[in-house]
Design a protein around this motif. Structure first.
Motif, PDB file in Angstrom:
ATOM      1  N   THR A 166      39.581   0.665 -15.377  1.00 24.41           N
ATOM      2  CA  THR A 166      38.864   0.815 -16.638  1.00 24.41           C
ATOM      3  C   THR A 166      38.994   2.252 -17.081  1.00 24.41           C
ATOM      4  OG1 THR A 166      36.784   1.319 -15.485  1.00 24.41           O
ATOM      5  CG2 THR A 166      37.180  -0.975 -16.106  1.00 24.41           C
ATOM      6  N   ALA A 167      38.857   2.488 -18.369  1.00 21.74           N
ATOM      7  CA  ALA A 167      39.004   3.844 -18.899  1.00 21.74           C
ATOM      8  C   ALA A 167      37.868   4.716 -18.412  1.00 21.74           C
ATOM      9  CB  ALA A 167      39.033   3.807 -20.424  1.00 21.74           C
ATOM     10  N   SER A 168      38.190   5.924 -18.000  1.00 21.09           N
ATOM     11  CA  SER A 168      37.159   6.868 -17.578  1.00 21.09           C
ATOM     12  C   SER A 168      36.500   7.493 -18.792  1.00 21.09           C
ATOM     13  CB  SER A 168      37.783   7.955 -16.696  1.00 21.09           C
ATOM     14  OG  SER A 168      38.827   8.629 -17.375  1.00 21.09           O
ATOM     15  N   GLU A 169      35.459   8.258 -18.534  1.00 20.63           N
ATOM     16  CA  GLU A 169      34.708   8.937 -19.593  1.00 20.63           C
ATOM     17  C   GLU A 169      34.220   7.918 -20.626  1.00 20.63           C
ATOM     18  OE1 GLU A 169      33.979  12.222 -19.527  1.00 20.63           O
ATOM     19  OE2 GLU A 169      35.174  12.732 -17.781  1.00 20.63           O
ATOM     20  N   SER A 170      34.469   8.175 -21.894  1.00 17.55           N
ATOM     21  CA  SER A 170      33.941   7.310 -22.941  1.00 17.55           C
ATOM     22  C   SER A 170      34.882   6.174 -23.281  1.00 17.55           C
ATOM     23  CB  SER A 170      33.691   8.134 -24.214  1.00 17.55           C
ATOM     24  OG  SER A 170      34.924   8.644 -24.705  1.00 17.55           O
ATOM     25  N   TYR A 179      50.605  -2.420 -15.524  1.00 24.42           N
ATOM     26  CA  TYR A 179      50.335  -2.421 -14.083  1.00 24.42           C
ATOM     27  C   TYR A 179      50.453  -3.850 -13.579  1.00 24.42           C
ATOM     28  CZ  TYR A 179      48.191  -0.974  -9.667  1.00 24.42           C
ATOM     29  OH  TYR A 179      47.951  -0.691  -8.340  1.00 24.42           O
ATOM     30  N   PHE A 180      51.653  -4.213 -13.136  1.00 25.57           N
ATOM     31  CA  PHE A 180      51.950  -5.590 -12.739  1.00 25.57           C
ATOM     32  C   PHE A 180      51.589  -6.542 -13.887  1.00 25.57           C
ATOM     33  CE2 PHE A 180      51.230  -3.138  -8.836  1.00 25.57           C
ATOM     34  CZ  PHE A 180      52.490  -3.279  -8.255  1.00 25.57           C
ATOM     35  N   ASP A 181      50.622  -7.429 -13.684  1.00 27.85           N
ATOM     36  CA  ASP A 181      50.298  -8.383 -14.741  1.00 27.85           C
ATOM     37  C   ASP A 181      49.047  -8.005 -15.517  1.00 27.85           C
ATOM     38  OD1 ASP A 181      48.525  -8.762 -12.704  1.00 27.85           O
ATOM     39  OD2 ASP A 181      48.661 -10.955 -12.654  1.00 27.85           O
ATOM     40  N   THR A 182      48.675  -6.722 -15.423  1.00 31.07           N
ATOM     41  CA  THR A 182      47.489  -6.278 -16.153  1.00 31.07           C
ATOM     42  C   THR A 182      47.751  -4.886 -16.740  1.00 31.07           C
ATOM     43  OG1 THR A 182      45.083  -5.984 -16.004  1.00 31.07           O
ATOM     44  CG2 THR A 182      46.392  -5.234 -14.128  1.00 31.07           C
ATOM     45  N   THR A 183      46.724  -4.253 -17.247  1.00 31.83           N
ATOM     46  CA  THR A 183      46.831  -2.916 -17.836  1.00 31.83           C
ATOM     47  C   THR A 183      45.971  -1.942 -17.052  1.00 31.83           C
ATOM     48  OG1 THR A 183      47.224  -3.797 -20.056  1.00 31.83           O
ATOM     49  CG2 THR A 183      46.457  -1.523 -19.901  1.00 31.83           C
ATOM     50  N   ALA A 184      46.555  -0.799 -16.728  1.00 32.02           N
ATOM     51  CA  ALA A 184      45.819   0.280 -16.083  1.00 32.02           C
ATOM     52  C   ALA A 184      45.721   1.452 -17.061  1.00 32.02           C
ATOM     53  CB  ALA A 184      46.515   0.708 -14.797  1.00 32.02           C
ATOM     54  N   PHE A 185      44.881   2.412 -16.702  1.00 32.56           N
ATOM     55  CA  PHE A 185      44.684   3.584 -17.545  1.00 32.56           C
ATOM     56  C   PHE A 185      44.862   4.842 -16.703  1.00 32.56           C
ATOM     57  CE2 PHE A 185      42.128   0.086 -19.106  1.00 32.56           C
ATOM     58  CZ  PHE A 185      42.487   0.030 -20.452  1.00 32.56           C
TER      59      PHE A 185
END
Length: 438
Positions: A166-170, A179-185
């Motif tokens: 999940t996105a850090s901060e705000s 990121y493989f079959d998903t999304t990373a931040f």
């Protein structure tokens, strides 16, 4: 440093102690001057320059050096002799052997007076310049001193992940990556992981590492990837304890730089480095806004300072106190992260601070809200999606001590130490919205 298995392999700075001895040197060719019977080569390493003198009667050596070009990587052996007429230290090395390890193209792509963008395009060359060598020597000393101070006070170093679910901060200004079959931040900050460590009983932690901000900014102080210095401390009373610690930590680190590199910094950058006197001046955000209003500067936002306001404020305080550093405290909650603790009885004001150095913000810090119910309430008040922060909220469900910390921009400290006009001058490889190479 010399290698223990090469007893005569010496840095150029040691040569005055080696008169009459045979030495082995290596470095880059700074200049070449050919005469009928002699060849003079100026060799440069990270510690200085020396003149190498070659007699062309040595045909094998002459042949090896006939194609030599400036900036070539050269290994040479010879005898150090006194030569009072030679401007480079009153000595020279009479060559008896040489090996061209890496022949440079005859056309060097940049010059010392090329613009910064060209320097960055050809970093493998611009890094060789003495002032750039000094930048990273200073950075090394600075970080060593910081770690020394942390060790003295029982800090532990952590290395937090830079890929986040999940996105850090705000959640704003983040880079998303497949990121493989998903999304990373990419992490904007190690903030959440520092607090996890605190909740896990690691009472004092620090990290020096990369952070990423997808911010379309083209100022001299912003990069999309930069090195952040972060620390977090448990069992604090309030944010003033953090400020007191930071100013002592900074004074210690700057003192180390002054002791090791002071003369070189003054020679190359025209800056006299001296440890700051303590304590640093402090004003609240409300006081800062009032001072700026009296000086005729109206803020573009009523809950935060702009760059011009920071500059004007620092100049004003410096004129009054002689201090280059200035703490701004008690920012409005609307301009700060949701997890900053609020003042009791004044929930619109945070227990947070910024540290400015000659008009440049180098630190943002605060006491954190460690009570689960209040933390959730502050996130809800900000309109954040609670599901995406569930892992973070869990850190505080099983008891967490009062704590706080700060993030400091390494590049911004280096800018002020060396009086650089741009953060890109003190960054190994710059990353901006328009620069991803080299």
């Amino acid at each position: 440093m010399s290698h223990p298995f090469l007893s005569y392999d010496r840095p150029i700075s040691e040569l005055p102690l080696r008169i009459g001895q045979r030495v082995k040197l290596h470095g880059f060719v700074d200049a070449i001057r050919d005469q009928k019977h002699m060849r003079f080569i100026i060799l440069r390493d990270g510690t200085g320059k020396v003149q190498l003198t070659q007699n062309k009667d040595n045909k094998a050596l002459a042949s090896a050096l006939d194609t030599l070009t400036p900036e070539s990587a050269l290994m040479a052996t010879g005898t150090v002799v006194a030569a009072p007429a030679v401007k480079l230290g009153g000595l020279e090395v009479i060559l008896d052997g040489a090996e061209v390890c890496g022949l440079a193209d005859s056309l060097i792509p940049i010059a010392r007076d090329s613009g910064l963008e060209k320097w960055l395009d050809h970093r493998q060359v611009s890094l060789r310049y003495p002032e750039q060598q000094l930048v990273f020597a200073v950075q090394t000393t600075l970080e060593e001193a910081m770690r020394e101070f942390w060790k003295q006070y029982g800090f532990r170093e952590i290395h937090s992940p830079k890929l986040m679910g999940t996105a850090s901060e705000s959640g704003a200004e983040v880079f998303s990556v497949k990121y493989f079959d998903t999304t990373a931040f990419l992490a904007q900050s190690p903030q959440f992981y520092k607090q996890l460590a605190i909740a896990g009983g690691m009472e004092k932690v620090f990290e020096i590492g990369p952070v990423f901000r997808a911010e379309p900014s083209f100022t001299s102080r912003h990069e999309t990837e930069f090195t952040s210095i972060d620390m977090e401390i448990s069992w604090i009373k309030d944010h003033h304890e953090l400020m007191d610690f930071e100013q002592q930590w900074l004074a210690h680190s700057i003192r180390a730089v002054a002791e090791v590199h002071g003369p070189a910094i003054e020679a190359h950058f025209g800056v006299k480095v001296a440890p700051p006197t303590l304590p640093f001046p402090q004003v609240t955000f409300a006081q800062a806004r009032e001072i700026l209003s009296q000086l005729g500067h109206m803020l573009t936002r009523q809950d935060d300072l702009d760059a011009e306001g920071e500059r004007i404020l620092c100049e004003h305080i410096a004129a009054q106190t002689g201090h280059e550093f200035l703490f701004i405290t008690d920012y409005p909650a609307s301009s700060r992260a949701f997890y900053h603790m609020r003042h009791e009885g004044c929930p619109d004001i945070t227990k947070g601070f910024d540290l400015l150095w000659r008009g440049l913000e180098i630190t943002t810090g605060a006491q954190r809200e460690h009570r689960h119910d209040r933390l959730v309430a502050q996130a809800e008040q900000r309109g954040l999606k609670l599901d995406g922060l569930s892992d973070y909220f869990d850190y505080f469900r099983f008891g967490c001590p009062p704590h706080g910390g700060m993030g400091i921009g390494l590049g911004r400290i280096m800018m002020r130490l060396l009086n650089a006009a741009s953060i890109r001058e003190v960054t190994l490889l710059s990353r901006t919205p328009k620069r991803l190479r080299p």
